[in-house]
Design an enzyme around this catalytic site. Structure first.
Site, PDB file in Angstrom:
ATOM      1  N   ARG A 278       0.737  -0.807  -0.257  1.00 47.88           N
ATOM      2  CA  ARG A 278       0.197  -0.144  -0.242  1.00 47.88           C
ATOM      3  C   ARG A 278       0.583   1.255   0.085  1.00 47.88           C
ATOM      4  O   ARG A 278       0.711   1.951  -1.120  1.00 47.88           O
ATOM      5  CB  ARG A 278      -1.551   0.130   1.320  1.00 47.88           C
ATOM      6  N   THR A 279       1.683   1.309   0.719  1.00 41.80           N
ATOM      7  CA  THR A 279       2.420   2.762   0.685  1.00 41.80           C
ATOM      8  C   THR A 279       3.477   2.785   0.060  1.00 41.80           C
ATOM      9  O   THR A 279       2.899   3.948  -0.785  1.00 41.80           O
ATOM     10  CB  THR A 279       3.518   2.151   2.129  1.00 41.80           C
TER      11      THR A 279
ATOM     12  N   LYS B 105      25.847  -4.683  -0.723  1.00 40.62           N
ATOM     13  CA  LYS B 105      27.529  -4.148  -0.818  1.00 40.62           C
ATOM     14  C   LYS B 105      28.710  -3.709   0.687  1.00 40.62           C
ATOM     15  O   LYS B 105      29.770  -3.571   0.365  1.00 40.62           O
ATOM     16  CB  LYS B 105      28.298  -4.388  -2.446  1.00 40.62           C
TER      17      LYS B 105
ATOM     18  N   ARG C  80      11.314   3.427   3.135  1.00 41.39           N
ATOM     19  CA  ARG C  80      11.070   2.548   4.022  1.00 41.39           C
ATOM     20  C   ARG C  80      12.681   1.933   4.332  1.00 41.39           C
ATOM     21  O   ARG C  80      13.171   1.576   3.365  1.00 41.39           O
ATOM     22  CB  ARG C  80       9.594   1.740   3.734  1.00 41.39           C
TER      23      ARG C  80
ATOM     24  N   HIS D 107       5.688   6.276  10.961  1.00 42.93           N
ATOM     25  CA  HIS D 107       5.598   5.902  10.468  1.00 42.93           C
ATOM     26  C   HIS D 107       4.223   6.965   9.467  1.00 42.93           C
ATOM     27  O   HIS D 107       3.282   7.236   9.666  1.00 42.93           O
ATOM     28  CB  HIS D 107       4.280   4.819   9.844  1.00 42.93           C
TER      29      HIS D 107
HETATM   30  C1  NCD Z   1       1.775  -0.880   8.140  1.00 42.49           C
HETATM   31  C2  NCD Z   1       3.279  -0.459   8.324  1.00 42.49           C
HETATM   32  O1  NCD Z   1       4.161  -0.794   7.576  1.00 42.49           O
HETATM   33  O2  NCD Z   1       3.427  -0.183   9.741  1.00 42.49           O
HETATM   34  N1  NCD Z   1       1.343  -1.056   6.448  1.00 42.49           N
HETATM   35  C3  NCD Z   1       1.558   0.502   6.030  1.00 42.49           C
HETATM   36  O3  NCD Z   1       2.013   0.509   5.642  1.00 42.49           O
HETATM   37  N2  NCD Z   1      -0.026   0.633   5.618  1.00 42.49           N
HETATM   38  C4  NCD Z   1       1.420  -1.891   9.513  1.00 42.49           C
HETATM   39  C5  NCD Z   1       2.205  -2.987   9.229  1.00 42.49           C
HETATM   40  O4  NCD Z   1       2.667  -3.724   8.626  1.00 42.49           O
HETATM   41  O5  NCD Z   1       1.536  -3.665  10.752  1.00 42.49           O
END
Ligand code: NCD
Length: 331
Positions: A82-83, A111, A132, A160
């Site tokens: 999703r993100t 590396k 991320r 997040h």
């Molecule tokens: C969340 C995350 O990555 O922290 N997911 C997301 O970004 N929609 C929650 C999760 O992974 O449980």
């Protein structure tokens, strides 16, 4: 479309005073977004107002190409669906382009390249970066060397912030307000970065209160409970979901398997809390989840009007469109 126009959110607008503050405040008073602790209430309001505008543009099928000629580097060193996709969709909806790197094993970090070196290099390839990474604190390290706007898309069990913003937008849309919200957070409150980020943001609003439901081993960390205390935000810790069902919002979370050293402990805790339709049927409570779910919300909840988690995921695009445009000074 009809559904959108009929929802209380669609009729609702911020008062003129807030809209004026939002206009005066743009662009945002920072270049990088690594934590919701950076955001004031008026920054948050400004992003939500802009997200609503973005949603209207998308709903009308109009073109808004304010980011034409701009490039987003989307660096995902930890799994994401999703993100990542909603950042990329947001960039493309605004006429921008994307370059991506995925998985540490396929990158130069494998590396032995440092995160700092990677970011200094990527800053020259793109106009904005979303990253991320599995380590808490990695976003601050990256932002410290990035020469273009940098957005934290999740740093291990840390923060997040864009998820928290889309959660705020979802609460506003579903409930028509952020002030006065009673939210019950359930599941892995220790490792779940979304509940940390959301607490810091929702805690800025008036008369908000939290009910926390977690196994002893996965309770909300002290860094967050001390924030509640400093801001005089009432919170209670309880043991069962039932004790939190008189709230406006039920925020379910997944037990974060990837943060456990002891896999047996994960197996023991993973389904401690499972929400079923029977528990909430007839109640005026909005069920949210950052997703993915791995069993903690039974699929029979999906058909209830309370189930807002797929709408929540959709809101990610509008909020990220707003943020990308604002951080690039194109809002
Ligand atoms: C969340 C995350 O990555 O922290 N997911 C997301 O970004 N929609 C929650 C999760 O992974 O449980």
């Amino acid at each position: 479309m009809r559904v959108l126009q009929e929802s209380p959110f669609w009729r609702w607008t911020y008062p003129y005073r807030v809209r004026r503050i939002c206009r005066e405040q743009m662009p945002l008073p920072f270049q990088h977004l690594t934590s919701t602790k950076q955001l004031s209430r008026s920054d948050t309001d400004a992003i939500l107002v802009k997200a609503k505008e973005m949603e209207a543009v998308v709903a009308k099928g109009e073109a808004n190409h304010v980011l034409q000629g701009k490039i987003l580097a989307s660096l995902f060193y930890e799994p994401s669906t999703r993100t990542r996709l909603s950042f990329e969709s947001a960039m493309q909806r605004l006429g921008g382009q994307i370059i991506t790197a995925e998985g540490i094993q396929f990158s130069s970090m494998y590396k032995g390249e440092t995160l700092e070196d990677t970011i200094m290099m990527v800053s020259q390839y793109a106009d904005i970066i979303a990253m991320r990474h599995p380590e808490q604190g990695s976003a601050d390290r990256a932002a410290a060397v990035s020469t273009v706007p940098f957005i934290n898309a999740g740093d291990g069990p840390g923060q997040h912030p864009t998820q928290a913003l889309l959660d705020m937008y979802t609460i506003l849309k579903e409930r028509g307000t952020l002030d006065g919200i009673h939210i019950t957070m359930v599941g892995d409150l220790k490792f779940g970065r979304t509940v940390h980020s959301l607490s810091y943001l929702l805690g800025l609003y008036k008369d908000v209160r939290f009910t926390l439901v977690a196994p002893q081993e996965l309770r909300m960390p002290e860094k967050v409970t001390s924030f509640y205390q400093e801001h005089a935000v009432p919170y209670t810790e309880v043991e069962s979901i039932e004790e939190g069902l008189d709230a406006d919002v039920l925020y379910m979370t997944r037990v974060q398997q990837e943060r456990f050293e002891d896999k047996a402990e994960y197996e023991r805790l993973k389904l401690k809390y499972v929400l079923t339709a029977a528990q909430i049927k007839g109640r005026d409570i909005t069920v949210m989840h950052p997703l993915p779910r791995v069993g903690e919300i039974a699929t029979d909840v999906d058909a209830l009007p309370n189930a807002a988690y797929f709408r929540e995921a959709g809101n990610g695009v509008f909020v990220r469109m707003a943020l990308l445009a604002m951080l690039l000074g194109k809002a």
